[in-house]
Scaffold this motif. Structure first.
Motif, PDB file in Angstrom:
ATOM      1  N   MET A 269     -14.061-134.046  40.075  1.00  0.00           N
ATOM      2  CA  MET A 269     -15.119-133.078  40.356  1.00  0.00           C
ATOM      3  C   MET A 269     -15.777-133.400  41.695  1.00  0.00           C
ATOM      4  N   LEU A 270     -16.131-132.361  42.419  1.00  0.00           N
ATOM      5  CA  LEU A 270     -16.890-132.485  43.663  1.00  0.00           C
ATOM      6  C   LEU A 270     -18.269-131.885  43.433  1.00  0.00           C
ATOM      7  N   PRO A 271     -19.303-132.372  44.129  1.00  0.00           N
ATOM      8  CA  PRO A 271     -20.639-131.808  43.940  1.00  0.00           C
ATOM      9  C   PRO A 271     -20.672-130.282  44.118  1.00  0.00           C
ATOM     10  N   ALA A 272     -19.863-129.756  45.014  1.00  0.00           N
ATOM     11  CA  ALA A 272     -19.834-128.311  45.260  1.00  0.00           C
ATOM     12  C   ALA A 272     -19.280-127.523  44.067  1.00  0.00           C
ATOM     13  N   ASP A 273     -18.616-128.200  43.115  1.00  0.00           N
ATOM     14  CA  ASP A 273     -18.048-127.534  41.941  1.00  0.00           C
ATOM     15  C   ASP A 273     -19.095-127.144  40.901  1.00  0.00           C
ATOM     16  N   VAL A 274     -20.261-127.772  40.933  1.00  0.00           N
ATOM     17  CA  VAL A 274     -21.221-127.639  39.832  1.00  0.00           C
ATOM     18  C   VAL A 274     -21.554-126.187  39.476  1.00  0.00           C
ATOM     19  N   PRO A 275     -21.880-125.299  40.434  1.00  0.00           N
ATOM     20  CA  PRO A 275     -22.197-123.919  40.019  1.00  0.00           C
ATOM     21  C   PRO A 275     -21.030-123.231  39.301  1.00  0.00           C
ATOM     22  N   LEU A 276     -19.815-123.426  39.752  1.00  0.00           N
ATOM     23  CA  LEU A 276     -18.658-122.811  39.102  1.00  0.00           C
ATOM     24  C   LEU A 276     -18.406-123.431  37.728  1.00  0.00           C
ATOM     25  N   LEU A 277     -18.571-124.738  37.614  1.00  0.00           N
ATOM     26  CA  LEU A 277     -18.376-125.383  36.313  1.00  0.00           C
ATOM     27  C   LEU A 277     -19.429-124.906  35.320  1.00  0.00           C
ATOM     28  N   ALA A 278     -20.633-124.663  35.794  1.00  0.00           N
ATOM     29  CA  ALA A 278     -21.680-124.116  34.924  1.00  0.00           C
ATOM     30  C   ALA A 278     -21.270-122.729  34.424  1.00  0.00           C
ATOM     31  N   GLU A 279     -20.646-121.936  35.272  1.00  0.00           N
ATOM     32  CA  GLU A 279     -20.177-120.607  34.866  1.00  0.00           C
ATOM     33  C   GLU A 279     -19.034-120.709  33.856  1.00  0.00           C
ATOM     34  N   ILE A 280     -18.117-121.663  34.066  1.00  0.00           N
ATOM     35  CA  ILE A 280     -17.030-121.880  33.102  1.00  0.00           C
ATOM     36  C   ILE A 280     -17.622-122.282  31.751  1.00  0.00           C
ATOM     37  N   PHE A 281     -18.600-123.183  31.767  1.00  0.00           N
ATOM     38  CA  PHE A 281     -19.296-123.652  30.569  1.00  0.00           C
ATOM     39  C   PHE A 281     -19.896-122.462  29.814  1.00  0.00           C
ATOM     40  N   ARG A 282     -20.656-121.634  30.525  1.00  0.00           N
ATOM     41  CA  ARG A 282     -21.303-120.475  29.891  1.00  0.00           C
ATOM     42  C   ARG A 282     -20.271-119.482  29.333  1.00  0.00           C
ATOM     43  N   ALA A 283     -19.243-119.179  30.132  1.00  0.00           N
ATOM     44  CA  ALA A 283     -18.233-118.202  29.702  1.00  0.00           C
ATOM     45  C   ALA A 283     -17.482-118.704  28.469  1.00  0.00           C
ATOM     46  N   ALA A 284     -17.149-119.998  28.450  1.00  0.00           N
ATOM     47  CA  ALA A 284     -16.427-120.560  27.301  1.00  0.00           C
ATOM     48  C   ALA A 284     -17.284-120.457  26.039  1.00  0.00           C
ATOM     49  N   ILE A 285     -18.551-120.779  26.145  1.00  0.00           N
ATOM     50  CA  ILE A 285     -19.434-120.698  24.976  1.00  0.00           C
ATOM     51  C   ILE A 285     -19.563-119.245  24.523  1.00  0.00           C
ATOM     52  N   GLU A 286     -19.807-118.363  25.474  1.00  0.00           N
ATOM     53  CA  GLU A 286     -20.032-116.953  25.147  1.00  0.00           C
ATOM     54  C   GLU A 286     -18.809-116.299  24.513  1.00  0.00           C
ATOM     55  N   GLU A 287     -17.625-116.586  25.035  1.00  0.00           N
ATOM     56  CA  GLU A 287     -16.434-115.864  24.594  1.00  0.00           C
ATOM     57  C   GLU A 287     -15.573-116.593  23.567  1.00  0.00           C
ATOM     58  N   LEU A 288     -15.685-117.915  23.492  1.00  0.00           N
ATOM     59  CA  LEU A 288     -14.762-118.658  22.625  1.00  0.00           C
ATOM     60  C   LEU A 288     -15.403-119.222  21.354  1.00  0.00           C
ATOM     61  N   THR A 289     -16.727-119.067  21.203  1.00  0.00           N
ATOM     62  CA  THR A 289     -17.383-119.680  20.038  1.00  0.00           C
ATOM     63  C   THR A 289     -18.052-118.668  19.119  1.00  0.00           C
ATOM     64  N   ALA A 290     -17.861-117.370  19.379  1.00  0.00           N
ATOM     65  CA  ALA A 290     -18.570-116.330  18.620  1.00  0.00           C
ATOM     66  C   ALA A 290     -18.248-116.332  17.126  1.00  0.00           C
ATOM     67  N   GLU A 291     -17.062-116.777  16.753  1.00  0.00           N
ATOM     68  CA  GLU A 291     -16.706-116.794  15.323  1.00  0.00           C
ATOM     69  C   GLU A 291     -17.451-117.880  14.557  1.00  0.00           C
ATOM     70  N   ASP A 292     -17.926-118.911  15.278  1.00  0.00           N
ATOM     71  CA  ASP A 292     -18.523-120.061  14.608  1.00  0.00           C
ATOM     72  C   ASP A 292     -20.026-120.214  14.816  1.00  0.00           C
ATOM     73  N   TYR A 293     -20.574-119.542  15.831  1.00  0.00           N
ATOM     74  CA  TYR A 293     -21.988-119.704  16.161  1.00  0.00           C
ATOM     75  C   TYR A 293     -22.631-118.340  16.408  1.00  0.00           C
ATOM     76  N   SER A 294     -23.892-118.209  16.019  1.00  0.00           N
ATOM     77  CA  SER A 294     -24.613-116.953  16.233  1.00  0.00           C
ATOM     78  C   SER A 294     -24.918-116.782  17.721  1.00  0.00           C
ATOM     79  N   GLU A 295     -25.291-115.566  18.090  1.00  0.00           N
ATOM     80  CA  GLU A 295     -25.648-115.300  19.480  1.00  0.00           C
ATOM     81  C   GLU A 295     -26.813-116.185  19.927  1.00  0.00           C
ATOM     82  N   ALA A 296     -27.796-116.368  19.058  1.00  0.00           N
ATOM     83  CA  ALA A 296     -28.946-117.226  19.392  1.00  0.00           C
ATOM     84  C   ALA A 296     -28.499-118.676  19.605  1.00  0.00           C
ATOM     85  N   GLN A 297     -27.574-119.140  18.765  1.00  0.00           N
ATOM     86  CA  GLN A 297     -27.061-120.501  18.932  1.00  0.00           C
ATOM     87  C   GLN A 297     -26.285-120.631  20.241  1.00  0.00           C
TER      88      GLN A 297
END
Length: 166
Positions: free
Chosen positions: A14-42
């Protein structure tokens, strides 16, 4: 017509410049890949961890963090904390199921073993526990963690890192 080489998955630190993109990957993965197991609020409470980019970047920089790339673009990341624990492993939904998560997990396991760890642990979300189970991790305990006022369940999983043939 000469066939063009197909892009391959690759990995780099990882490079320091990666952080904003990695944050977006983190958010997208949670939003799209965990909906069957966690509520929207979670999901929202979980994803809030990336709202403070400085703190998110510090967490990634405080561990050994690798970035998976496809054709040069970041598609996932994973971090190894204390040479014994997978702290984060997230793959963008568009790249899910194409080997990036397995490649990152393999690399962290090899790094942990190379640094003398006898086992590796992960606090696996309900959405990710099957991935880790298929990779030889076994469930040790169920946990609940409080994130931004929401309780989220996960499972502590462990995998021995014995002498494996190369």
């Amino acid at each position: 017509m000469t066939p063009r080489p197909r892009p391959k998955l690759a990995m780099r630190p990882m490079l320091p410049a990666d952080v904003p993109l990695l944050a977006e990957i983190f958010r997208a993965a949670i939003e799209e890949l965990t909906a069957e197991d966690y509520s929207e609020a979670q999901q929202e409470a979980w994803a809030e961890a990336a709202d403070d980019l400085e703190a998110f970047g510090a967490r990634l920089a405080g561990a050994l963090t690798l970035v998976a790339t496809f054709a040069g673009a970041a598609v996932g990341f994973a971090s190894l904390a204390d040479n014994t624990r997978i702290d984060m492993l997230y793959v963008h939904p568009a790249a899910a199921g194409q080997g990036a998560g397995g490649m990152l997990c393999d690399a962290l396991e090899k790094l942990a073993a190379g640094r003398g760890s006898k086992e590796i642990t992960v606090e696996a979300s309900d959405s990710a526990s099957g991935f880790f189970e298929r990779r030889g991790f076994t469930a040790q305990s169920r946990n609940t963690v409080l994130r931004a006022g929401e309780w989220l369940a996960n499972t502590t999983m462990v995998k021995p890192l014995g002498d494996r043939p190369s």
